[in-house]
Write a protein that holds these residues in place. Structure first.
Motif, PDB file in Angstrom:
ATOM      1  N   TYR A  14       1.214   5.056  -1.016  1.00  0.00           N
ATOM      2  CA  TYR A  14       1.607   3.692  -1.399  1.00  0.00           C
ATOM      3  C   TYR A  14       1.795   2.962  -0.084  1.00  0.00           C
ATOM      4  O   TYR A  14       2.785   3.185   0.599  1.00  0.00           O
ATOM      5  CB  TYR A  14       2.929   3.692  -2.163  1.00  0.00           C
ATOM      6  N   ARG A  48      -0.800   8.987 -12.825  1.00  0.00           N
ATOM      7  CA  ARG A  48      -1.501   7.710 -12.680  1.00  0.00           C
ATOM      8  C   ARG A  48      -2.849   7.883 -11.984  1.00  0.00           C
ATOM      9  O   ARG A  48      -3.793   7.143 -12.259  1.00  0.00           O
ATOM     10  CB  ARG A  48      -0.628   6.713 -11.929  1.00  0.00           C
ATOM     11  N   GLY A  52      -6.341   6.964 -13.700  1.00  0.00           N
ATOM     12  CA  GLY A  52      -7.221   5.982 -13.079  1.00  0.00           C
ATOM     13  C   GLY A  52      -6.541   4.691 -12.694  1.00  0.00           C
ATOM     14  O   GLY A  52      -7.193   3.704 -12.386  1.00  0.00           O
ATOM     15  N   PHE A  53      -5.202   4.666 -12.718  1.00  0.00           N
ATOM     16  CA  PHE A  53      -4.476   3.460 -12.308  1.00  0.00           C
ATOM     17  C   PHE A  53      -4.248   3.441 -10.811  1.00  0.00           C
ATOM     18  O   PHE A  53      -3.793   2.451 -10.245  1.00  0.00           O
ATOM     19  CB  PHE A  53      -3.131   3.365 -13.038  1.00  0.00           C
ATOM     20  N   LEU A  54      -4.501   4.572 -10.174  1.00  0.00           N
ATOM     21  CA  LEU A  54      -4.397   4.673  -8.722  1.00  0.00           C
ATOM     22  C   LEU A  54      -5.636   5.416  -8.235  1.00  0.00           C
ATOM     23  O   LEU A  54      -6.217   6.207  -8.980  1.00  0.00           O
ATOM     24  CB  LEU A  54      -3.168   5.498  -8.317  1.00  0.00           C
ATOM     25  N   THR A  55      -6.010   5.154  -7.002  1.00  0.00           N
ATOM     26  CA  THR A  55      -7.145   5.867  -6.439  1.00  0.00           C
ATOM     27  C   THR A  55      -6.622   6.781  -5.336  1.00  0.00           C
ATOM     28  O   THR A  55      -5.856   6.345  -4.483  1.00  0.00           O
ATOM     29  CB  THR A  55      -8.156   4.875  -5.841  1.00  0.00           C
TER      30      THR A  55
ATOM     31  N   MET B   1      -3.196   0.072  -6.482  1.00  0.00           N
ATOM     32  CA  MET B   1      -3.511  -0.493  -7.799  1.00  0.00           C
ATOM     33  C   MET B   1      -4.887  -1.140  -7.765  1.00  0.00           C
ATOM     34  O   MET B   1      -5.139  -2.068  -7.002  1.00  0.00           O
ATOM     35  CB  MET B   1      -2.452  -1.556  -8.104  1.00  0.00           C
ATOM     36  N   THR B   2      -5.779  -0.700  -8.592  1.00  0.00           N
ATOM     37  CA  THR B   2      -7.099  -1.314  -8.638  1.00  0.00           C
ATOM     38  C   THR B   2      -7.097  -2.364  -9.740  1.00  0.00           C
ATOM     39  O   THR B   2      -6.915  -2.058 -10.902  1.00  0.00           O
ATOM     40  CB  THR B   2      -8.168  -0.255  -8.941  1.00  0.00           C
ATOM     41  N   ARG B   3      -7.268  -3.627  -9.340  1.00  0.00           N
ATOM     42  CA  ARG B   3      -7.258  -4.693 -10.327  1.00  0.00           C
ATOM     43  C   ARG B   3      -8.414  -5.612 -10.051  1.00  0.00           C
ATOM     44  O   ARG B   3      -8.303  -6.593  -9.345  1.00  0.00           O
ATOM     45  CB  ARG B   3      -5.941  -5.477 -10.233  1.00  0.00           C
ATOM     46  N   VAL B   5     -10.976  -8.504 -10.140  1.00  0.00           N
ATOM     47  CA  VAL B   5     -11.012  -9.879 -10.636  1.00  0.00           C
ATOM     48  C   VAL B   5     -12.434 -10.377 -10.456  1.00  0.00           C
ATOM     49  O   VAL B   5     -13.059 -10.142  -9.423  1.00  0.00           O
ATOM     50  CB  VAL B   5     -10.024 -10.767  -9.855  1.00  0.00           C
ATOM     51  N   LEU B   9     -14.046 -16.129 -10.856  1.00  0.00           N
ATOM     52  CA  LEU B   9     -12.654 -16.566 -10.941  1.00  0.00           C
ATOM     53  C   LEU B   9     -12.082 -16.796  -9.545  1.00  0.00           C
ATOM     54  O   LEU B   9     -11.312 -17.732  -9.320  1.00  0.00           O
ATOM     55  CB  LEU B   9     -11.815 -15.511 -11.664  1.00  0.00           C
ATOM     56  N   ILE B  10     -12.471 -15.926  -8.619  1.00  0.00           N
ATOM     57  CA  ILE B  10     -11.979 -16.095  -7.252  1.00  0.00           C
ATOM     58  C   ILE B  10     -12.512 -17.400  -6.680  1.00  0.00           C
ATOM     59  O   ILE B  10     -11.770 -18.174  -6.062  1.00  0.00           O
ATOM     60  CB  ILE B  10     -12.386 -14.884  -6.390  1.00  0.00           C
TER      61      ILE B  10
ATOM     62  N   LEU C  76      -6.414 -19.875 -15.521  1.00  0.00           N
ATOM     63  CA  LEU C  76      -7.340 -18.997 -14.797  1.00  0.00           C
ATOM     64  C   LEU C  76      -6.846 -18.753 -13.374  1.00  0.00           C
ATOM     65  O   LEU C  76      -6.867 -17.628 -12.868  1.00  0.00           O
ATOM     66  CB  LEU C  76      -8.755 -19.589 -14.799  1.00  0.00           C
ATOM     67  N   TYR C  79      -4.010 -16.425 -13.427  1.00  0.00           N
ATOM     68  CA  TYR C  79      -4.476 -15.051 -13.675  1.00  0.00           C
ATOM     69  C   TYR C  79      -4.900 -14.399 -12.359  1.00  0.00           C
ATOM     70  O   TYR C  79      -4.517 -13.267 -12.064  1.00  0.00           O
ATOM     71  CB  TYR C  79      -5.649 -15.084 -14.665  1.00  0.00           C
ATOM     72  N   VAL C  80      -5.644 -15.147 -11.556  1.00  0.00           N
ATOM     73  CA  VAL C  80      -6.061 -14.597 -10.260  1.00  0.00           C
ATOM     74  C   VAL C  80      -4.832 -14.357  -9.382  1.00  0.00           C
ATOM     75  O   VAL C  80      -4.694 -13.304  -8.770  1.00  0.00           O
ATOM     76  CB  VAL C  80      -7.065 -15.545  -9.556  1.00  0.00           C
ATOM     77  N   ARG C  83      -2.868 -11.314 -10.074  1.00  0.00           N
ATOM     78  CA  ARG C  83      -3.568 -10.093  -9.695  1.00  0.00           C
ATOM     79  C   ARG C  83      -3.730  -9.954  -8.188  1.00  0.00           C
ATOM     80  O   ARG C  83      -4.386  -9.036  -7.716  1.00  0.00           O
ATOM     81  CB  ARG C  83      -4.964 -10.139 -10.301  1.00  0.00           C
TER      82      ARG C  83
END
Lengths: 354, 262, 274
Positions: A14, A48, A52-55, B1-3, B5, B9-10, C76, C79-80, C83
């Motif tokens: 982390y 996790r 798949g919430f963490l790599t 955390m893989t998120r 986008v 949108l960016i 929108l 939302y970005v 994240r």
């Protein structure tokens, strides 16, 4: 639908902090393995990573031979039961349970049949149209379980699923979870910080500490033959006395602890072998208090006495340090008394020195 | 955390922030221009239009009036609003439900309507002079912020601490100042800042209540724009933006900027 | 004594609100019911006037357009932002808060510089050779909408960030663990859960636009009159206080009705509140 999970040499961070170090773990087909440890030990991180919430920074995770390491979470096909249930508050119980099927393109009557059957199995048919907000904790937990099971995943994972329930319900639910898991034969990973829960539900338990697995074994082995001091303390061996052998005499050895305390230990009680240097680990009931100073044991002065129901527990000062021992209810002893603490072999074990 | 986008949108977000920040950059640029008309990018750099603000008596006066009104009305709103917020949280059971709605009313009633009604009833009807009328209007304008922000702080405060202090012999009023108030300190600061900036920027109430001789800065800006289109207004705008920056710096120091996201 | 503590403490604020808000606004309403031509005469006059009906419809149009555009852009973007990790997120939030704390006059004035006859947009278009005569952009409905969107997008972004952050991460993870793609999660989990918050945000923007004064005044002028500017004109230029009171009453009824109806809708849609 059951597959073997292999976690090989994964590490995770982390930010700058390392939370998992070179961790490997295999969970056999249909097996339930618990990850047990205090918060921050890395058990949730492991879960996790598999979800798949963490790599991971290195290492691989495979399920049934398929490499999951880089697969996005929604393609992993793993059933997850969350600590706070994570039910979708805007969907009815039936829609929650049907959500995974819907994502898999299963619609219409088939979805309804499968959802109904699953609700039936967890005893919630009557609540199918309720919103999660109207359910009790135990009911929510059942919905979460049904939602994870209905997609018939090759792997089920539980993240402290019972920690928000009261004590009585916790015991009922863990029996129920174990029965469902057995019946489906689904490979499972169960994360918990509750030792009793882990031991009662699992085929094997991995005791974790600081991002590493300290020991992975059946509950029986962990409880009776911990592999190291950490696990020994974790499963209740409160007294750890470092000793070295001073004399070997056939079936017995004489060993000495700090302060010149000497004990004679029969080899048969300790697996037939005692190394030259070792740690004698005893639970509190593994040291029996006796006022008979002629007995062989650790000389001690008694401190505070507390009532445990089945016995009295005594704090004791000895030349080998502070120890905790038990004495019979028939004979309460007073603080300040000089006594002997006699090891009870069934409640003691031998560890390698640190 | 893989998120992940979506790149579109960016791109949209980048455009939105150009849209948000761009106009303000243009205002700053225009303020620095050496020309007698508004232009961007600035032609020649000069601070003459900043000097011009203070050369115009109307601006000097209205800046002071705006500051006075903001301070006084914020102070009054805090003095009456904090006890009300405290009562609403501490004595919820003995107070009727409509009371908390009452303090939200100034938000529900359009400011323009409030301004006009005060003009009609208070300023004209009761012949209340301009300055006190403005104070009344601005106090109403900012009161809901005080009640809301202080209530939010008190919601996180465990009143058992107050009871503990009283059980240890502290009189109730003293307890309020030594135990309750220090624990909602950040709420008080936040309320003060929000009120102050809201008052300074207000147009809709002041537009009806200002009059001959006494005006507030935003009203003066509106009046000036109708007659002159020189960079003075851009310079005044930069001053107001500097005030915003100062306010945000104070918020950052005392509460952390995450506070603003709430 | 103790029994009345709550009342004692809340009395000063209550008195201020009653004396300086409720009574004056009630008096404004009363003005419209007590004209010599009968109780509802000013309202008939209002709705019989072509000009006023146009202003009301225009105000509704501009407010709806502003709300819709702000909602889409704001959601929108939020939302970005929600994240975005760590420091970048703080910067984006600061960039959204800054315009919000900068006054309405300053923010409307910025668009005066941009959209003016000799403004930046026209000068750029001319120097690029796209046109040789400047476009009339100021004092159009479009310019008012652009400036209003500019006014309300930050508010919408911050509201939506708050709404999105209140959706527990667990739900999004649960959704993807059950096989939902990010798009499916967005449409089936995030959007439905955000809807009540979006409604609240939209109501704020709509009522704010509906009762705006400074922006339509600066960018719309006489040509694009809205309810706020019309009311000011009636009160302070024409000095027809009955007419101004009527407009005020219509604005109050309209905004309060919208707030009440929409918050009820939002509450009904909010499963978290069960």
């Amino acid at each position: 639908m059951t597959q073997k999970l292999s976690i090989s040499n994964i590490s995770a961070h982390y930010g700058q902090t390392k939370v998992l170090e070179d961790l490997s773990l295999e969970v056999g087909e249909g097996e339930l393995v618990s990850l047990l440890g205090a918060s921050g030990c890395g058990k949730t991180t492991t879960l996790r990573l598999v979800a798949g919430f963490l790599t991971p920074t290195s290492g691989t995770i495979t399920l049934g031979g398929k490499d999951l390491t880089r697969l996005p979470a929604h393609k992993r096909d793993i059933g997850l039961v969350f600590q706070n249930y994570a039910l979708f508050p805007h969907m009815s119980v039936a829609d929650n349970v049907g959500f995974g099927l819907k994502q898999r393109g299963i619609n219409g009557p088939e979805r309804k049949t499968r959802v109904d059957a699953m609700l039936e199995r967890v005893g919630l048919s009557a609540l199918a149209d309720r919103l999660p907000g109207a359910l009790s904790g135990g009911q929510k937990q059942r919905v979460a379980l049904a939602r994870a099971l209905v997609i018939e995943p090759p792997l089920l994972m539980f993240d402290e699923p019972l920690s928000n329930l009261d004590a009585k319900l916790r015991i009922d639910m863990r029996v129920e979870i174990r029965q469902l898991q057995r019946a489906n034969g689904t490979t499972s990973v169960y994360v918990t910080h509750d030792q009793e829960e882990a031991f009662s539900i699992s085929d094997r338990v991995a005791i974790m500490h600081q991002g590493r697995i300290m020991q992975l074994d059946t509950p029986e082995t962990l409880y009776q033959r911990p592999a190291n001091a950490f696990v020994a303390r974790f499963v209740g061996f409160e007294n750890l006395v470092p000793m070295r052998v001073v004399e070997r005499d056939g079936a017995k050895v004489t060993a000495e602890a700090e302060g010149g305390v000497r004990l004679t230990l029969p080899l048969e009680n300790y697996g037939g072998h005692i190394p030259d240097a070792f740690v004698l680990a005893c639970r509190d009931e593994g040291l029996s208090v006796t006022p008979d100073l002629a007995m062989e044991g650790i000389p001690a002065t008694l401190g505070l006495r507390t009532y445990l129901g089945r016995a009295y527990q005594y704090q004791a000062e000895t030349p080998a340090g502070h120890l905790v021992a038990n004495g019979p209810l028939t004979q309460p002893l007073e603080p300040g008394m000089a006594v002997k603490l006699v090891p009870v072999p069934e409640q003691c074990t031998i560890l390698a020195p640190e | 955390m893989t998120r992940p986008v979506h790149p579109l949108l960016i791109a949209l977000t980048v455009l939105v922030f150009i849209f948000l920040v761009g106009p303000l950059v243009i205002v700053v640029g225009s303020a620095l221009s050496d020309t007698t008309y508004l232009t961007f990018p600035p032609q020649g750099l000069s601070l003459r239009w900043f000097e011009n603000i203070f050369a115009i008596a109307a601006f000097r006066r209205t800046i002071i009036t705006s500051l006075q009104i903001a301070f006084i009305s914020t102070a009054i709103a805090l003095v009456i609003g904090i006890p009300a917020a405290y009562a609403l949280n501490r004595h919820r059971i003995q107070l009727p439900a409509w009371l908390s709605t009452l303090f939200v009313l100034p938000v529900l009633v359009p400011e323009l309507v409030l301004g006009f009604s005060l003009l009609k009833s208070v300023a004209t009807g009761f012949q209340v002079p301009i300055f006190p009328a403005l104070i009344i209007g601005h106090t109403l304008l900012v009161l809901p912020y005080v009640v809301r922000v202080i209530s939010a702080s008190l919601a996180n405060f465990d009143f058992a601490a107050e009871e503990a202090a009283v059980s240890l012999g502290s009189p109730p009023l003293k307890t309020f100042f030594t135990i309750v108030l220090p624990n909602v300190r950040s709420g008080v600061i936040a309320a003060f800042i929000l009120c102050f900036i809201t008052s300074i920027n207000d147009v809709s109430i002041s537009i009806f209540l200002t009059g001959p001789g006494i005006s507030t800065l935003p009203i003066q800006i509106l009046a000036h724009v109708e007659q002159f289109f020189d960079p003075t207004i851009a310079s005044v705008s930069v001053l107001l933006m500097a005030l915003t920056v100062a306010v945000m710096a104070v918020v950052e120091r005392t509460l952390g900027l995450t506070f603003l996201a709430k | 004594m103790k029994k009345f503590a709550g009342w004692t403490l809340s009395t000063p604020a209550t008195l201020v609100v009653v004396a300086f808000l409720i009574l004056p606004v009630a008096a404004t309403f009363w003005t419209t019911f007590s004209t010599p031509n009968g109780p509802l005469a000013p309202y008939f006059a209002f709705f019989n006037s072509n000009l006023r009906r146009t202003v009301l419809l225009r105000t509704i149009n501009v407010s709806l357009a502003t709300t819709a555009i702000s909602l889409v852009i704001g959601f929108l973007t939020a939302y970005v932002i929600s994240r975005t990790p760590g420091w970048l997120k703080s910067i984006l939030i600061i960039a959204a808060v800054f315009p919000l704390l900068t006054g309405v006059v300053v923010r409307s004035f910025a668009w005066l510089i941009i959209l003016g006859r000799n403004g930046i947009l026209n000068t750029s278009l001319i120097s690029l050779g796209i046109t040789d005569t400047p476009f009339q952009m100021l004092y159009t409905q479009g310019s008012v909408i652009v400036a209003m969107v500019y006014l309300f997008v930050p508010l919408m972004i911050l509201t939506c960030v708050g709404v999105l952050e209140s959706i527990p991460d667990d739900l999004i993870q649960a959704s993807s663990s059950l096989g939902a793609s990010p798009t499916a999660t967005f449409l089936q989990v995030i959007l439905p859960l955000a809807t009540p918050g979006l409604i609240v945000g939209a109501v704020l923007v709509f009522t704010g636009s509906f009762t705006a004064y400074a922006t339509p005044q600066l960018l719309g002028g006489e040509q694009v009159m809205m309810m706020g500017t019309l009311m000011y004109q009636q009160a302070m230029v024409v000095f027809d206080w009955v007419s101004a009171s009527t407009i005020a009453a219509i604005m109050v009824v309209f905004t309060i009705a919208i707030v009440l109806v929409m918050t009820r809708v939002a509450r009904r849609l909010n499963p978290m509140a069960v």
